[in-house]
Enzyme design. Structure first.
Site, PDB file in Angstrom:
ATOM      1  N   ARG A   1      34.847  67.104  57.336  1.00 46.23           N
ATOM      2  CA  ARG A   1      34.389  68.038  56.380  1.00 46.23           C
ATOM      3  C   ARG A   1      35.111  69.064  55.789  1.00 46.23           C
ATOM      4  O   ARG A   1      35.155  69.492  54.637  1.00 46.23           O
ATOM      5  CB  ARG A   1      32.952  68.465  56.842  1.00 46.23           C
TER       6      ARG A   1
ATOM      7  N   LYS B   1      38.533  75.636  51.317  1.00 48.08           N
ATOM      8  CA  LYS B   1      37.078  74.516  51.323  1.00 48.08           C
ATOM      9  C   LYS B   1      36.151  75.806  50.619  1.00 48.08           C
ATOM     10  O   LYS B   1      35.210  75.221  49.823  1.00 48.08           O
ATOM     11  CB  LYS B   1      36.709  74.161  52.745  1.00 48.08           C
ATOM     12  N   ASN B   2      36.073  76.957  51.520  1.00 43.56           N
ATOM     13  CA  ASN B   2      34.817  77.586  50.878  1.00 43.56           C
ATOM     14  C   ASN B   2      35.048  78.429  49.719  1.00 43.56           C
ATOM     15  O   ASN B   2      34.276  79.150  48.988  1.00 43.56           O
ATOM     16  CB  ASN B   2      34.698  78.776  51.895  1.00 43.56           C
TER      17      ASN B   2
ATOM     18  N   ARG C   1      19.914  79.270  59.022  1.00 45.20           N
ATOM     19  CA  ARG C   1      20.792  79.520  57.893  1.00 45.20           C
ATOM     20  C   ARG C   1      19.667  79.664  56.858  1.00 45.20           C
ATOM     21  O   ARG C   1      19.548  78.770  55.898  1.00 45.20           O
ATOM     22  CB  ARG C   1      21.460  78.450  57.491  1.00 45.20           C
TER      23      ARG C   1
ATOM     24  N   CYS D   1      21.391  74.050  60.547  1.00 43.10           N
ATOM     25  CA  CYS D   1      22.408  73.335  60.859  1.00 43.10           C
ATOM     26  C   CYS D   1      22.587  73.520  62.326  1.00 43.10           C
ATOM     27  O   CYS D   1      22.227  74.556  62.988  1.00 43.10           O
ATOM     28  CB  CYS D   1      23.569  73.472  59.978  1.00 43.10           C
TER      29      CYS D   1
ATOM     30  N   ASP E   1      34.521  81.604  61.663  1.00 40.83           N
ATOM     31  CA  ASP E   1      34.889  80.585  61.503  1.00 40.83           C
ATOM     32  C   ASP E   1      36.219  80.346  62.381  1.00 40.83           C
ATOM     33  O   ASP E   1      36.791  79.409  62.269  1.00 40.83           O
ATOM     34  CB  ASP E   1      35.419  80.302  59.755  1.00 40.83           C
TER      35      ASP E   1
HETATM   36  C1  EPZ Z   1      29.673  81.209  54.197  1.00 41.63           C
HETATM   37  O1  EPZ Z   1      28.459  80.484  54.705  1.00 41.63           O
HETATM   38  C2  EPZ Z   1      30.446  79.900  54.857  1.00 41.63           C
HETATM   39  N1  EPZ Z   1      30.328  78.885  54.138  1.00 41.63           N
HETATM   40  C3  EPZ Z   1      30.577  79.730  56.267  1.00 41.63           C
HETATM   41  O2  EPZ Z   1      31.609  78.693  56.827  1.00 41.63           O
HETATM   42  C4  EPZ Z   1      30.772  80.998  57.064  1.00 41.63           C
HETATM   43  O3  EPZ Z   1      30.916  80.798  58.424  1.00 41.63           O
HETATM   44  C5  EPZ Z   1      30.127  82.174  56.396  1.00 41.63           C
HETATM   45  O4  EPZ Z   1      30.050  82.215  55.017  1.00 41.63           O
HETATM   46  C6  EPZ Z   1      30.072  83.411  57.064  1.00 41.63           C
HETATM   47  O5  EPZ Z   1      31.679  83.958  56.846  1.00 41.63           O
HETATM   48  C7  EPZ Z   1      30.763  78.635  52.945  1.00 41.63           C
HETATM   49  O6  EPZ Z   1      31.134  79.275  52.223  1.00 41.63           O
HETATM   50  C8  EPZ Z   1      30.337  77.320  52.181  1.00 41.63           C
HETATM   51  P1  EPZ Z   1      26.305  83.896  55.094  1.00 41.63           P
HETATM   52  P2  EPZ Z   1      27.249  81.129  54.308  1.00 41.63           P
HETATM   53  O7  EPZ Z   1      25.308  83.793  54.124  1.00 41.63           O
HETATM   54  O8  EPZ Z   1      27.111  81.819  52.849  1.00 41.63           O
HETATM   55  C9  EPZ Z   1      22.248  85.084  57.517  1.00 41.63           C
HETATM   56  C10 EPZ Z   1      32.718  76.929  57.750  1.00 41.63           C
HETATM   57  O9  EPZ Z   1      32.671  76.695  59.153  1.00 41.63           O
HETATM   58  N2  EPZ Z   1      21.624  84.975  56.290  1.00 41.63           N
HETATM   59  O10 EPZ Z   1      27.172  84.930  55.009  1.00 41.63           O
HETATM   60  O11 EPZ Z   1      25.882  80.272  54.450  1.00 41.63           O
HETATM   61  C11 EPZ Z   1      22.680  83.803  57.901  1.00 41.63           C
HETATM   62  O12 EPZ Z   1      21.786  83.068  58.669  1.00 41.63           O
HETATM   63  C12 EPZ Z   1      31.371  77.600  57.299  1.00 41.63           C
HETATM   64  O13 EPZ Z   1      33.418  76.657  57.003  1.00 41.63           O
HETATM   65  C13 EPZ Z   1      20.171  85.294  56.096  1.00 41.63           C
HETATM   66  O14 EPZ Z   1      19.628  85.778  57.032  1.00 41.63           O
HETATM   67  O15 EPZ Z   1      26.931  82.469  55.366  1.00 41.63           O
HETATM   68  C14 EPZ Z   1      24.123  84.127  58.839  1.00 41.63           C
HETATM   69  O16 EPZ Z   1      23.462  84.478  60.326  1.00 41.63           O
HETATM   70  C15 EPZ Z   1      30.306  77.517  58.450  1.00 41.63           C
HETATM   71  N3  EPZ Z   1      19.515  85.024  54.782  1.00 41.63           N
HETATM   72  C16 EPZ Z   1      24.349  85.224  58.288  1.00 41.63           C
HETATM   73  O17 EPZ Z   1      23.497  85.662  57.035  1.00 41.63           O
HETATM   74  C17 EPZ Z   1      20.254  84.592  53.755  1.00 41.63           C
HETATM   75  O18 EPZ Z   1      19.512  84.428  52.668  1.00 41.63           O
HETATM   76  C18 EPZ Z   1      25.765  84.854  57.476  1.00 41.63           C
HETATM   77  O19 EPZ Z   1      25.377  84.061  56.518  1.00 41.63           O
HETATM   78  C19 EPZ Z   1      21.576  84.402  54.043  1.00 41.63           C
HETATM   79  C20 EPZ Z   1      22.124  84.594  55.084  1.00 41.63           C
END
Ligand code: EPZ
Length: 454
Positions: free
Chosen positions: A413, A34-35, A133, A128, A321
């Protein structure tokens, strides 16, 4: 139009009934990731020709990303597990709120739109169930590449000034190895003027898959999969035919389903290197995991589930995840396990529902102490997010009696025909139309143990 090939009633109006305590056996086919699918679909916007993307899972999120691309004036054709995305006539730079609000990942279009059109207007994805996020790292990186970015009425407005309207290469240090920010900036940099270096980059397999997709279109990217990625911008990208990686989280979910039901099953295709931390923790918990030829992985559950602590971390650490599913396993262990969620600030909402099934879990901040119990009892429960729904399915497979899971819109989803695959392995479960809203149980608030131990 992309439609998930599921004839079952839609998630919000149906209930999954599981009769537990049946062991699983046989082989399960793992779908595309998915990701990877979501970000590679956004990445296809970088190309001014058509791209064929294979091994696409049948998911609600994929259908939604397809709608976002259509709204941007892109042609999307879907047949079986293959998408043909033609962005030759990409015309719109504004992604519609009503679509972005349903799918956070649609924010990924901001990088490719800015790189291709020099302007992008994308609604903030908002928080969410699992956390606030924010997208500050995405915005900061795009600004470093010369974009003017401001947020107005909930929409991120970004544009590139100057005659050539191209982003400029830059050195960008990420305060946190965010998957999304790494992917957004890597995509934006493929068509930028000059070289971009992303430091403290995310190393997830999906980031590498996106880099390989962009390279197949002619991008010049080095270091994906390490914490430093270098991208040398090129004037344009060409069409390609690319197959995405298998879903390591779906595979991990099936591994835990086997471990908790005392089963032996085989999964394929699986890339074991994508699951190193998960395999290590499952072995620590007493399971046997055997990599076999042709990307096949076999798991044989141990005589008992051994208590195992784990902490979520960015890749190659233990994936957030997989945290909920692993917690479900630890509810039946032979002792106490500490599960610490360090990536998202609100990703322990499944605790209350597992406690409803008889688990013994205490929470302290972002940490859950799981005391193993002899057995779980089937109960009506409600999923609060995607991976929480998988954890409840896993608990239901091991529980005494019948479990009824609501909130299946979360499951749909991110899991491609999960019920059908589990039935093929011998699980006793079915999805039925929810009769009345009474059947909609509200998620329990887990007891929070503060220093005072209330
Ligand atoms: C990706 O989300 C995945 N989603 C998530 O999978 C996964 O949990 C996550 O990476 C971590 O591995 C997709 O790829 C579509 P991050 P993403 O940016 O990119 C903070 C699932 O269950 N952050 O690595 O949104 C954020 O709040 C989903 O399949 C900032 O502070 O994750 C979080 O605490 C859920 N500022 C941490 O970093 C930013 O600009 C990690 O987020 C961006 C992120």
């Amino acid at each position: 139009m992309i439609t998930p090939n599921s004839s079952a009633p839609d998630g919000a109006n149906s209930v999954l009934e599981i009769w537990g305590r049946h062991s699983l056996s046989g082989q399960v086919q793992i779908s595309g990731a998915k990701n990877s699918a979501l970000v590679v679909m956004a990445g296809a916007l970088l190309c001014s020709q058509d791209c064929r993307i294979r091994n696409i899972p049948s998911l609600v999120d994929v259908a939604r990303m397809g709608e976002v691309l259509l709204a941007l004036g892109v042609k999307v054709e879907h047949s079986n597990d293959t998408l043909t995305i033609d962005s030759t006539h990409l015309s719109h730079s504004r992604a519609p709120y009503e679509l972005v609000s349903q799918l956070r990942a649609s924010f990924f279009v901001i990088g490719p739109l800015l790189a291709r059109l020099g302007v992008a207007r994308v609604p903030l994805p908002g928080g969410c169930a699992i956390g606030a996020r924010p997208v500050d790292l995405h915005v900061r990186g795009l600004r470093a590449m010369g974009a003017e970015v401001h947020i107005d009425h909930g929409t991120v407005h970004a544009c590139v000034r100057g005659s050539r309207g191209r982003l400029q290469g830059a050195r960008i240090y990420l305060d946190y190895p965010s998957v999304g920010a790494t992917e957004t900036l890597m995509m934006a940099a493929t068509l930028a003027d000059g070289e971009t270096i992303i430091e403290n980059a995310a190393q997830e397999p999906e980031v590498v898959d996106l880099a390989n997709f962009c390279r197949a279109m002619g991008a010049r990217i080095r270091g994906a999969g390490t914490n430093t990625i270098t991208i040398s911008g090129v004037p344009s990208l060409h069409s390609t035919d690319y197959s995405i990686i298998p879903d390591r989280i779906e595979a991990g979910t099936f591994l835990i389903a086997a471990a908790i039901t005392g089963s032996e099953i085989t999964l394929s295709p699986v890339i074991p290197d994508h699951l190193t931390a998960v395999i290590a923790k499952l072995r620590e918990a007493g399971a046997e995991i055997i990599p076999e030829v042709h990307n096949r992985l076999r798991i044989k559950a141990g005589p008992q589930i051994l208590a195992t602590d784990t902490q979520t971390r960015p890749f190659p650490g233990f994936p957030t995840d997989m945290q909920a599913q692993f917690m479900a396993l630890m509810t039946l262990s032979n002792g106490n396990s500490m599960i610490t969620e360090t990536v998202f600030e609100n990703r322990l909402r499944h605790v209350g529902e597992l406690v409803r099934m008889g688990a013994d879990i205490r929470m302290k901040g972002n940490c859950a102490i799981v005391r193993g119990v002899p057995c779980l009892a089937g109960a009506p429960v409600t999923a609060t997010d995607l991976r929480a729904s998988a954890a409840l399915v896993i608990a239901g497979l091991a529980a005494e009696g019948k479990t009824q899971i609501q909130g299946l819109q979360h499951l749909d989803r991110g899991y491609d025909n999960l019920e059908h695959k589990l039935q093929q392995l011998g699980a006793k479960l079915q999805r039925i139309q929810a009769e009345t809203t009474d059947e909609v149980a509200q998620p329990a608030e887990a007891t929070v143990t503060t220093a005072a131990g209330e």
